[in-house]
Design an enzyme around this catalytic site. Structure first.
Site, mmCIF file in Angstrom:
data_model
loop_
_atom_site.group_PDB
_atom_site.id
_atom_site.type_symbol
_atom_site.label_atom_id
_atom_site.label_comp_id
_atom_site.label_asym_id
_atom_site.label_seq_id
_atom_site.Cartn_x
_atom_site.Cartn_y
_atom_site.Cartn_z
ATOM 1 C CG HIS A 1 -3.790 -1.635 -2.054
ATOM 2 N ND1 HIS A 1 -4.096 -0.194 -2.296
ATOM 3 C CD2 HIS A 1 -3.303 -2.194 -0.795
ATOM 4 C CE1 HIS A 1 -4.337 -0.100 -0.612
ATOM 5 N NE2 HIS A 1 -3.886 -1.135 0.056
ATOM 6 C CD GLU B 1 -6.149 1.178 -4.533
ATOM 7 O OE1 GLU B 1 -6.871 2.746 -4.160
ATOM 8 O OE2 GLU B 1 -5.409 1.752 -3.842
ATOM 9 C CG ASN C 1 -4.484 3.002 1.950
ATOM 10 O OD1 ASN C 1 -5.502 3.136 2.153
ATOM 11 N ND2 ASN C 1 -4.256 2.224 1.941
ATOM 12 C CB SER D 1 -1.025 -0.286 1.105
ATOM 13 O OG SER D 1 -0.173 -0.022 2.197
#
Ligand code: COA
Length: 666
Positions: free
Chosen positions: A143, A155, A193, A122
């Site tokens: 991800h 992702e 994120n 991440s």
């Protein structure tokens, strides 16, 4: 289970993320290796999966047999050599670049040249993790979000040197696994994120600055973002160290606006959870919501400016990954651009950063952000039009219909296009018309809007059917109601074994209105059309093939080739009759020979459907026989106001997903 492209998958790292990913893969029928350094770690991972599956059995999501079968497909191992035949390996080890690089180096030694190697990092660049490898082209980012067996978002990240083919294959696998993939550039924090970490940080700053206390920030955030848990509770549940790690990483990459507030670091060092107790103060909700929204609006716009993601993927990321009711851009539209501008300007002034161009342009135009809901991609003379609302299973609402029509007509008129493919993004092809659009208009007493929507849809489907260029439906998953009707208007339907087809309409108080009562009998005969539409029975891809509802069923990996073969054959303007197997012939004759009232009494599945909808649907099927399609759909349209004015239609549509409807025949 063979899938054409992927048989055996593997996950390295048997922690929470890794074992969750392995569980999801196995529950989708793949054989999975779960690798970790020592036996104990592997055993712990498998035990964790067992516990999650047991909880699923308790909640009746699986039978005990299904749970046992899932578990039996996962093989724990400490030997990398076991991955020699893996088609795709996901690395989900500790977030340490050195450890990850080491894993890739070991994988490179044992895996086949064509295996895809993915990292679930991440915080690191995929390109960096792949550097130094002999074949960095096969390394990509996947991800996942916690809990990876439940959260649908993934992702998909192309590193600097990742090959387009590896990315496309991995994307297809995510869809095949029922995931909702979005594309992200290889940039720190990727899409979600990047704004989620600073959103948590902003909540802590609000506390630190004394703007509001924890319970007030919690309540304000829940209300503004439509979520079940506020930022502090989320940090308590997912771990304050993770929030610190995310903000430290983002801060190092993008500067202080993204960094970890001292207050958050102190909380982390104390080892204590946030104290959520106390009564919220509603008078402070707006001030809190504005600050939280401002930071998200700024960052979402910045990441679109930088090409990290599109506005659509950013919103999907927030809705699917974080379960926010609205994505950042939809939220900006709801705030109104002038008000959103004040909030973004505040952020820019506070942190001395420039207002992102995409936002400045939109604010100057004073118009809301517009979303692309239908994507077009051209290759080898074939234009693929993909409906891109995966979080609503590609349900068709007014904007989707309008964009689909525009994209279809543009492709049909394009001399460089030889064939057109209709597709859906994510796990579904199309789950029908948008139920919320129906309910909203029924409540607002604007049934005329439903009429216009249906009429426009009928015309589009007619144009597809009459198109001189071959039109192919690529049905990779669920097709319901309007989704089946769109497919039926195509010249070819190519499906994967995972595709399913059903007409749920009569069970929600309406009847198929986009030609379903006309094109279904034209494809499978009157009896089977009645069976499908009056009983709402779901048919598998294999059954659909047997009755002639679809033309080809091929594994995922062969979809493109099968579609190309259809395009090469040209448009089908006349259909040949299809021989139906005996078991289906028996069903067909029962439904053909029996009137609706008798079917309601004798067939349990028909008996629970809405009586008026059943009657109209059956009548339309009967009256359509031998009629040109134009006349058939005009008949369908002529009953629209009548059906949408019934209590049963409102009952059926508004109860969907909440409770079983009770129909009264009125
Ligand atoms: N209209 C609007 N939204 C729809 C939709 C439709 N036709 N079909 C699915 N969605 C939405 C769901 O409401 C849900 O949204 P949420 O996450 O905001 O709650 C999202 O898509 C995902 O669906 P979900 O129900 O979580 O997926 P599932 O795989 O568990 O269930 C279905 C799938 C298809 C069984 C269920 O969504 C359904 O019954 N949909 C309606 C289908 C229908 O009747 N279509 C005919 C319309 S004429």
């Amino acid at each position: 289970m063979a899938d054409g492209t992927f048989d055996t998958l593997a996950v390295v790292g048997a922690g929470n993320m890794g074992s969750g990913i392995a569980q999801k893969m196995a529950s989708e029928g793949f054989d999975v290796f779960l690798v970790d350094l020592d036996e104990e770690k592997v055993r712990r991972g498998l035990r964790g999966i067992g516990k999650t599956l047991d909880a699923g059995v308790e909640r009746k999501l699986f039978t005990p047999e299904q749970a046992a079968a899932i578990l039996s497909r996962i093989r724990g191992t400490t030997r990398f050599e076991d991955l020699r035949d893996a088609d795709l390996v996901v690395e989900a080890v500790f977030e340490d670049a050195g450890v990850k690089r080491d894993v890739f180096a070991r994988l490179e030694q044992v895996c086949r040249r064509d295996a895809i190697l993915a990292t679930n990092t991440s915080s690191f660049a995929v390109g960096d993790l792949a550097s130094g490898l002999q074949w960095p082209d096969r390394v990509i980012g996947l991800h996942y979000f916690f809990h990876p067996a439940k959260n649908r978002l993934v992702e998909v990240v192309a590193g600097e040197r990742s090959s387009a083919a590896a990315v496309a294959r991995a994307w297809m696998l995510q869809e095949r696994m029922g995931k909702t993939p979005i594309r992200s550039k290889d940039s720190c924090g990727f899409i979600v994120n990047r704004f989620f970490g600073p959103w948590l940080a902003e909540a802590v700053r609000l506390l630190d600055e004394g703007v509001a206390d924890v319970p007030t920030i919690e309540a304000a955030a829940k209300q503004a973002f439509g979520i079940g848990m506020g930022p502090f509770e989320l940090m308590n549940v997912t771990g304050i160290p993770i929030a610190v790690h995310t903000d430290d990483t983002l801060g190092a990459a993008f500067g202080p606006l993204y960094g970890t507030p001292d207050r958050l670091r102190r909380q982390f060092e104390s080892g204590e959870a946030w104290d959520l107790s106390g009564e919220p103060e509603p008078a402070k909700f707006d001030a809190v919501a504005d600050r939280l929204a401002g930071i998200v609006f700024y960052i979402a716009s910045a990441l679109v400016d930088e090409g990290v993601g599109t506005i659509e993927d950013t919103d999907i990321g927030a809705r699917v990954g974080l379960r926010w009711r609205f994505g950042p851009f939809e939220l900006m539209n709801r705030y109104g651009l002038p008000r959103a501008k004040q909030l973004v300007d505040d952020v820019a002034a506070r942190w001395r950063v420039a207002v992102p161009r995409v936002f400045a342009r939109q604010a100057a135009a004073g118009a809301p952000f517009a979303f692309t809901l239908v994507r077009r991609a051209d290759a080898d003379g074939i234009a693929t039009l993909t409906i891109d609302r995966p979080d609503a299973l590609n349900a068709i609402n007014g904007p989707v219909m309008a964009q689909l029509a525009a994209a279809f007509h543009a492709a049909a008129a394009d001399p460089a296009v030889d064939g057109i493919v209709l597709a859906g993004s994510g796990k579904a092809f199309i789950a029908g018309a948008d139920i919320r659009f129906f309910v909203k208009n029924m409540e607002a007493k604007t049934i005329a809007r439903i009429y216009e929507f249906t009429k426009a849809g009928q015309q589009l489907l007619l144009d597809m059917q009459r198109c001189r260029k071959p039109v192919v439906a690529r049905v990779q998953g669920l097709a319901l109601g309007g989704g089946v009707e769109i497919a039926l208007a195509c010249h070819y339907i190519v499906a994967t074994p995972k595709a399913t087809f059903a007409f749920p309409e009569t069970g929600i108080g309406i009847y198929p209105g986009l030609g379903g009562t006309q094109r279904t009998p034209a494809r499978v005969g009157r009896g089977l059309a009645k069976w499908l539409i009056l009983s709402g029975e779901t048919v598998t891809a294999e059954q659909a093939l047997a009755i002639g509802l679809v033309d080809r069923v091929v594994p995922y990996g062969e979809l493109d080739a099968a579609i190309r073969a259809c395009v090469a054959k040209g448009a089908v303007l006349e259909r040949q009759p299809h021989a139906v197997p005996d078991d289906f012939r028996a069903i067909a004759s029962k439904y053909e020979a029996t009137d609706v009232e008798a079917l309601r009494a004798s067939e349990k599945r028909v008996g629970v459907k809405a009586p008026i909808a059943l009657r109209i649907a059956s009548d339309l099927i009967d009256r359509g026989e031998g009629q040109p399609i134009e006349q058939g759909i005009a008949m369908e349209l002529s009953h629209l106001e009548e059906i949408f004015s019934t209590n049963d239609a409102y009952e059926g549509l508004s109860s969907l997903g909440k409770r079983r409807p009770v129909f009264t025949g009125a």
